[in-house]
Design a protein around this motif. Structure first.
Motif, mmCIF file in Angstrom:
data_model
loop_
_atom_site.group_PDB
_atom_site.id
_atom_site.type_symbol
_atom_site.label_atom_id
_atom_site.label_comp_id
_atom_site.label_asym_id
_atom_site.label_seq_id
_atom_site.Cartn_x
_atom_site.Cartn_y
_atom_site.Cartn_z
ATOM 1 N N UNK B 928 -10.721 44.378 26.425
ATOM 2 C CA UNK B 928 -10.318 42.985 26.573
ATOM 3 C C UNK B 928 -9.816 42.709 27.989
ATOM 4 N N UNK B 929 -9.223 43.753 28.584
ATOM 5 C CA UNK B 929 -8.519 43.536 29.847
ATOM 6 C C UNK B 929 -9.319 43.962 31.065
ATOM 7 N N UNK B 930 -10.225 44.910 30.888
ATOM 8 C CA UNK B 930 -10.805 45.521 32.095
ATOM 9 C C UNK B 930 -12.301 45.364 32.237
ATOM 10 N N UNK B 931 -13.018 45.023 31.177
ATOM 11 C CA UNK B 931 -14.478 45.007 31.313
ATOM 12 C C UNK B 931 -15.017 43.596 31.481
ATOM 13 N N UNK B 932 -14.133 42.685 31.827
ATOM 14 C CA UNK B 932 -14.479 41.273 31.788
ATOM 15 C C UNK B 932 -15.460 40.818 32.843
ATOM 16 N N UNK B 933 -15.749 39.520 32.804
ATOM 17 C CA UNK B 933 -16.702 38.921 33.730
ATOM 18 C C UNK B 933 -15.992 38.560 35.037
ATOM 19 N N UNK B 934 -16.757 38.170 36.046
ATOM 20 C CA UNK B 934 -16.122 37.677 37.263
ATOM 21 C C UNK B 934 -15.367 36.387 36.982
ATOM 22 N N UNK B 935 -14.447 36.111 37.866
ATOM 23 C CA UNK B 935 -13.494 35.026 37.644
ATOM 24 C C UNK B 935 -14.126 33.652 37.478
ATOM 25 N N UNK B 936 -15.274 33.442 38.105
ATOM 26 C CA UNK B 936 -15.895 32.125 38.002
ATOM 27 C C UNK B 936 -16.245 31.800 36.548
ATOM 28 N N UNK B 937 -16.542 32.827 35.769
ATOM 29 C CA UNK B 937 -16.890 32.562 34.371
ATOM 30 C C UNK B 937 -15.693 32.024 33.601
ATOM 31 N N UNK B 938 -14.496 32.458 33.974
ATOM 32 C CA UNK B 938 -13.314 31.916 33.305
ATOM 33 C C UNK B 938 -13.078 30.469 33.697
#
Ligand code: B12
Lengths: 152, 1123
Positions: B928-938
């Motif tokens: 949940x914390x480390x494998x995420x997408x690049x920030x633009x996706x958020x």
């Protein structure tokens, strides 16, 4: 001068040397230990061995195998020169001889240098990628000499 | 047996060669020191004058202070100028510049390339007269050596003879230089001697004694050398001792400085390991008070370096020296150490020697004869050889036998037998250590090597029958194996032609997931600068197996507008890159060496047949292969009962749609009607893909809004998305990338050594044995980053050391860290002591499940809190993955994945702990914390939440089929009024591989044939954890058959082998790093090619070339006797 008694089964006498311009010795220290631990007798000549000294010692000690180790990058030149001299020597010409280490100065030249050295007269050339322990296998496969005592 | 030096050139008269000579070395160093700069210098020597001049020119045009070097060749060292001339005439390469053979005129011309920088001659001769004369005649007055240090390590000249030669030659050199208006400068080589395994006190002593010897012959400018050894602290002590003794013994008028040599023993083989060692030497030079550094290059372990490599090494040394304050804190400053032991020993050696005679040369000869000076492992006849040394448990060099050395009484030798293996281990200690450090830091596996090629021997082809390797499934893993096969064959062609059949039903090269025709909304999650399929970086040659561009480097050429190293590329672009790479690989290997067949087909069956394998393809063709590599990627197993129930529910109702979990590009999403209500199961990476497919994929776009935020402009064709998962919160963004592709993180607490040591005790309990150390490491980075931001690097560094100390103390007494979060607490405590304010300890659980078990009054309330949380995450991500404490520490978890694998893979954990603690709890939490997408996706998610096209249901979301309404429903028991009816249900979770549920495909058939079996982690106590991963052996990853034996002609790599190994979904290597991705592929390539090399006239002894006499005797099959 000393007398060597009957040689037992797999024990061989190895003359360990380097070439005339090579001063590196850690390889020699290491190989001596390795060969002795395999049960062989080692005669060592130290660094920067002039061609003449090498030939004289081969004549004198009649080793089962001459092992030349060189890493300074001149091996392909110095090694070829000294093995030609050895192969031309009426007494010592048949001694099995191998050479190994870093044979040229540019790393990936290993293969070309190896071929040149085989052509010059070595029976085996160990490039820097070879497993050093294979030297044991070669020694084991050498034709057994007549087990008579011999004055040297 | 000593070679008499032939009559050399006549002593130079002023005017022999008239040119403005190079600058005075001592003066140049002093000038740089006044500016606070470290002078850097290569070891560089080429045979030809032009090459040598070009090298000097390159070195001497660098912006930081340098000294040019002429390193002489081995023939000149031993006085064989004739051989040097012959080699020059024949155009044979030499290992240095044959100064005497070239003579003063040529040398002066070459030296002129240095401009106004000093030039030093480094030679290694016990008989230096000819060299000195030629030098001075060429206008050069700086050299190196010493009667001991250019004798014992460099040949067989008797010591007394060397001393006599050096004495006369040095005096003459000083005089001749003065006559020409030059100041002779000599550097001792006594601080190096044999380069390794010599305790520093002896190096310091000989270095000083040689300086005294030079001064006695009239030299007034000297430098005292010391070579980096195994332990940084000990080295600083030695430099401190050398400085003190020099001040004590050298006359005040003598110009002097300390010069450090980058490690002079066996060098790391991996480029990164080498670089690390080089960087540390620069740091050591600065902290130890040396003013000049002689560098090495990453080629050291393999061959002579090129000019470019030398120049790069000088640049990196200057850079590392400038970084002094940030260093890793392992190297103390010279004022911080107590040189006590080294100093006392060195002083005793110096004093005992100087007592022997007033003439330092004579004193030296006598000291060696008496064994008062005695170099360990030195073969020289005049060295007594009674001493021995070893690397002790802490990495320091110690005497194990002191022979007759007059050492202070507190030096207690510890005799230890030395075998060949142990000697090699000690010689390789520094090399191996740095190779490993570099690897660990790069999240990488067990070994690395600047792979030296074997001999390219191609005996006549007796048997034209090709040797065939089938790669089933391409895509990154299949391609990586292919790349290594080609690279290996290019280096060492096999005696028979090799054919590789690359088989893929979708697109040969890119495979299914990365196929080139996919829509642009499908984006990668790794920035393009960190992605490569090639096992080595590009070089001057064409892109080919072993050396090719990273995704970014290729993208930049293909589409300069769009390409950016810190951006994620569309998956289709990666696919194009993979396709291009396959073309390059194919085109750059000669046909006779490797022939590639592309088969866009599905493999139906595969069965062993007479030592080979028979494959049938979906078009009925049959194919025989010697080896089969299964790189089949994401499987599509049968649905689980729960999923099946939902699917069946939809099947019976024409208005409802159920979309099973798969890659988003393979989901039938086109039929989803605008305005319909779509439930999305899962909030992971696939969720982001599904969202993209149904928004930008439907023609909407994101446009910039105030304050860096985004706004969504709908196309009107979007459905309404209602997503949910257990956590209730979408995957958090990765920190903005601030780490270059070359980034190295070296764990301090959660180290591979520690994990290996733990593993030796038996299966691990993840929570008790592993997690505390991981958390401590994460905390360390968290606090250090926060402290650095608040107070600067010094405090951060002090904290790191205090933290390590605190952990050491905390765990030493307590016996073990079992139970509790001991080391993490110790780390945090240290941070508080160092001034940390306003940060609580790292709490992964709370970060992963931020809402705990809170209950919300309604969807709106939940939605608002969620948006606030995501906005905060965007801010944290914007702080970066190196400078933001939260994202930096989370990034550490990625950085230490390799260490985690060491703990987990191949049944490292006890079965229960593997299932519950690791896969059941830890992995979902950190994912949940480390494998995420690049920030633009958020930012995009926020825009969608804002415009109402996306809703997130809430924690513990439950998706159900409601027979009453005939629709799917979703609700969160913790959000009042959250129940929503759905027309479509999309499972946005990539299914785990599960061999047990493989259905109707090749994998299922191989399972039924007993060639593939599911991996079971069996504990020694009989506990079991049965997984759906394919059981494989350790490298080269043969599948384990139903009879428990490996199937040696087959290999399984990548996702199907998940569970046996962890985190197999990696789809690329990292540029410039020989990582696990390449190493795994290479191990398979190596093993698969064995068959092609076997049973031929080529030697079975890899790397050995046999002459005619031994061919037949030694090439018989493997069963040779060993003496
Ligand atoms: C220590 C060292 C020195 C010491 C040597 C002290 C001494 N008396 O031994 C000092 C500092 C004095 C030195 C000097 C020089 N060195 Co030096 N040295 C090294 C270094 C760093 C380590 C060598 C070592 O100790 N190895 C440990 C031993 C145990 O391993 P090994 O020698 O590699 O041998 C292994 C195998 O090759 C194999 N093997 C070796 N021989 C044989 C033979 C057979 C039959 C078999 C089966 C196996 C085998 O067994 C060993 C164990 O695996 C190497 C680079 C490196 N490896 O990191 C350079 C290196 C060997 N040196 C080199 C050079 C050029 C020199 C110099 C000529 C000039 C210079 N650039 O400094 C001088 C002069 C020496 C001379 N006149 O020949 C080059 C050689 C270049 C090449 N071949 O392409 C190297 C590779 C460094 C480099 N990249 O420039 N060196």
């Amino acid at each position: 001068m000393r007398t060597v008694a009957q040689r037992d089964g797999g024990r061989r006498r190895v003359l360990l040397s380097t070439v005339s311009s090579d001063a590196h010795t850690w390889n020699l220290v290491f190989l001596r230990m390795l060969l002795e631990e395999m049960g062989h007798e080692v005669v060592g000549l130290g660094p920067c061995v002039p061609d003449r000294l090498l030939l004289d010692t081969v004549r004198r000690t009649r080793p089962d195998l001459l092992v030349i180790s060189t890493v300074n990058g001149h091996g392909r030149l110095d090694g070829a020169r000294v093995i030609r001299a050895l192969r031309a020597d009426p007494v010592a010409r048949d001694v099995p001889a191998v050479i190994g280490g870093k044979l040229g100065i540019d790393g990936d030249e290993g293969a070309a240098a190896a071929r040149a050295l085989v052509e010059a007269g070595f029976d085996a050339v160990f490039t820097d990628t070879a497993d050093t322990a294979l030297i044991g296998r070669i020694l084991g496969a050498l034709p057994q000499r007549a087990p008579e005592g011999r004055a040297v | 047996m000593t070679r008499q030096s032939p009559p050399g050139p006549r002593p130079a008269r002023p005017g022999a060669v008239r040119r403005p000579g190079p600058a005075d070395l001592g003066e140049a160093v002093a000038r740089a020191a006044r500016e606070g700069l470290l002078v850097v210098q290569p070891r560089m020597g080429m045979a030809g004058p032009d090459a040598m001049a070009a090298g000097l020119r390159a070195v001497c045009s660098l912006p930081h202070p340098t000294v040019g070097t002429l390193t002489l060749d081995s023939y000149t060292r031993v006085g064989d100028h004739g051989l040097a001339r012959a080699a020059l005439a024949a155009g044979e390469p030499l290992n240095g510049f044959p100064l005497v053979a070239h003579g003063p005129h040529t040398t002066a011309r070459v030296a002129a390339a240095a401009g106004d920088r000093p030039v030093q001659v480094r030679h290694g001769s016990a008989l230096p007269r000819d060299i000195f004369r030629t030098m001075v005649a060429a206008g050069l007055s700086a050299s190196e050596g010493g009667p001991v240090s250019y004798c014992l390590p460099y040949g067989r000249t008797p010591l007394a003879e060397s001393v006599a030669n050096w004495r006369a030659a040095t005096a003459e050199f000083a005089g001749l230089s003065a006559e020409r208006g030059l100041r002779a400068h000599l550097e001792t080589f006594g601080g190096c001697l044999l380069g390794q395994l010599c305790p520093p006190s002896l190096l310091v002593a000989v270095s000083l004694l040689e300086a005294l010897f030079f001064v006695q012959q009239g030299v007034t400018s000297v430098s005292l050398s010391y070579a980096q050894q195994t332990d940084a602290r000990q080295d600083v002590e030695a430099l401190a001792a050398l400085r003190m003794l020099a001040d004590e013994w050298l006359p005040p008028g003598v110009d002097r400085h300390l010069v450090l040599y980058t490690y002079m023993g066996v060098f790391p083989g991996s480029p990164r390991g080498a670089q690390l060692l080089m960087d540390r030497s620069a740091e050591l030079a600065v902290r130890g008070g040396a003013r000049r550094l002689i560098v090495k290059t990453p080629a050291e372990a393999v061959r002579l370096p090129t000019v470019e490599e030398n120049v790069a090494a000088l640049r990196s040394a200057a850079r590392a020296a400038g970084r002094r304050a940030v260093g890793d804190g392992r190297v103390p400053y010279v004022g911080e150490v107590d040189p006590g032991e080294v100093l006392a020993e060195a002083r005793a050696l110096v004093e005992a020697t100087l007592e022997l005679h007033a003439d330092v040369g004579t004193a030296l000869t006598r000291a060696f004869a008496a064994g008062l000076l005695d170099v360990p492992f030195c073969l020289h006849e005049d060295n007594r050889g009674l001493t021995q040394a070893a690397v002790d448990g802490e990495g320091r060099l110690r005497w194990t036998r002191t022979g007759r050395l007059p050492l202070p009484r507190r030096t207690v030798p510890h005799p230890a037998p030395v075998t060949a293996a142990r000697l090699l281990q000690m010689l390789r200690y520094t090399a191996d250590r740095h190779d490993l450090l570099a690897l660990e830091a790069a999240d990488d596996p067990d070994w690395a090597e600047l792979s030296g090629p074997g001999p390219a021997v191609r005996p006549p082809e007796a048997d034209p029958e090709p040797y065939r390797i089938a790669v089933v499934g391409t895509g990154p893993r299949g391609l990586s194996v292919l790349e290594r096969l080609a690279a290996r064959l290019a280096e060492r062609p096999a005696p028979r032609p090799v054919e590789v059949c690359a088989i893929d039903a979708h697109e040969v090269g890119p495979g299914r997931v990365w196929r080139t025709g996919q829509p642009r909304w499908s984006m990668m999650n790794t920035v393009s600068g960190e992605v490569t399929i090639y096992s080595g970086p590009p070089d001057d040659g064409p892109a080919r197996a072993g050396a090719g561009p990273s995704l970014y480097e290729w993208w930049r050429d293909a589409d300069p507008e769009a390409a950016a190293p810190d951006e994620c590329a569309p998956r289709a672009v990666y696919g194009q890159y993979l396709a291009h790479a396959l073309d390059r690989i194919e085109r750059t290997v000669p046909d006779g060496v490797l022939r590639l067949h592309r088969l866009r087909r599905t493999v139906r069956t595969l069965a062993p047949e007479g030592g080979r394998y028979l494959l049938t393809l979906d078009d009925g063709r049959r194919l025989r292969a010697d080896r089969v590599v299964l790189t089949t990627g994401h499987p599509l197993p049968r649905l689980t009962p729960d999923q099946q129930e939902l699917a069946s529910f939809a099947e019976r109702r024409p208005r409802l749609t159920y979309v099973r979990g798969d890659s988003a590009i393979d989901m039938p999403l086109d039929g989803i009607a605008p305005g319909s209500v779509v439930g999305v199961i899962g909030l992971g990476l696939s969720f982001y893909d599904v969202v993209a497919a149904l928004t930008t994929g439907r023609g909407g776009r994101f446009v910039p809004d105030a304050g860096g935020a985004l706004r969504y402009e709908a196309s009107g064709r979007e459905p309404l998305l209602v997503a949910g998962a257990r956590s209730g919160v979408p995957l958090r963004a990765r920190g903005r990338n601030q780490k270059g592709p070359q980034h190295v993180y070296r764990p301090r607490l959660f180290t591979r050594e520690r994990v290996r040591a733990l593993r030796r005790r038996g299966p691990l309990d993840f929570r008790a044995d592993v997690l505390p150390w991981l958390l401590a490491e994460v905390e360390l980075v968290h606090c250090a980053t926060a402290l650095q931001r608040a107070y600067g690097p010094d405090i951060a560094e002090r904290f790191r050391q205090e933290a390590e100390e605190a952990v050491r103390k905390g765990t030493a007494g307590a016996g073990s860290s079992r139970e509790g979060r001991g080391p993490q607490e110790a780390v945090f405590g240290a941070a508080v002591r160092c001034g940390l304010r306003g940060h609580g300890p790292v709490d992964l659980r709370r970060w992963a499940w931020p809402f705990g078990d809170r209950v919300f009054s309604g969807p709106q309330a939940y939605q608002e809190e969620l948006a606030a949380l995501l906005r905060q995450d965007v801010e944290l991500a914007a702080e970066g993955n190196a400078e933001g404490p939260v994202k930096a520490c989370l990034d550490t978890i990625r950085d230490v994945r390799g260490v985690l694998r060491t703990a987990v893979d191949f049944s490292g954990l006890a079965p229960r702990s593997h299932r519950e603690d690791f896969l059941g709890d830890f992995v979902p939490m950190v994912s949940r914390l480390t494998t995420g997408p690049p920030l633009v996706r958020l930012r995009q998610l926020l825009a969608l939440l804002d415009c109402g096209l996306l809703r997130v249901t809430g924690p513990d979301a439950r998706f159900t089929a409601d027979p009453a309404s005939g629709r799917f429903q979703v609700h969160s028991p913790r959000v009042a009024g959250s129940r929503t009816e759905l027309d479509v249900l999309v499972d946005a979770r990539i299914p785990d591989p599960d061999l047990r549920r493989a259905d109707g495909d090749l994998t299922a058939r191989l399972r039924d044939q007993g060639l593939l079996t599911p991996y079971v982690n069996r504990g020694p106590d009989g506990g079991e954890f049965a997984t759906g991963g394919v059981a494989v052996t350790g490298s080269p990853f043969h599948p384990v058959r139903a009879d428990g034996r490996p199937e040696k002609g087959m290999y399984v790599l990548g996702i199907p082998s998940e569970f046996t190994r962890w985190f197999t979904q990696v789809g690329s290597g990292r540029p410039g790093v020989w990582g696990e991705f390449a190493a795994d592929a290479d191990a398979i390539a190596e093993d698969a090619l064995h068959g092609a090399h076997d049973g031929t006239t080529a030697t079975p002894l890899t790397g050995v070339l046999l002459g005619p006499r031994w061919h037949t005797a030694l090439t018989a099959p493997d069963e040779e006797t060993n003496p």
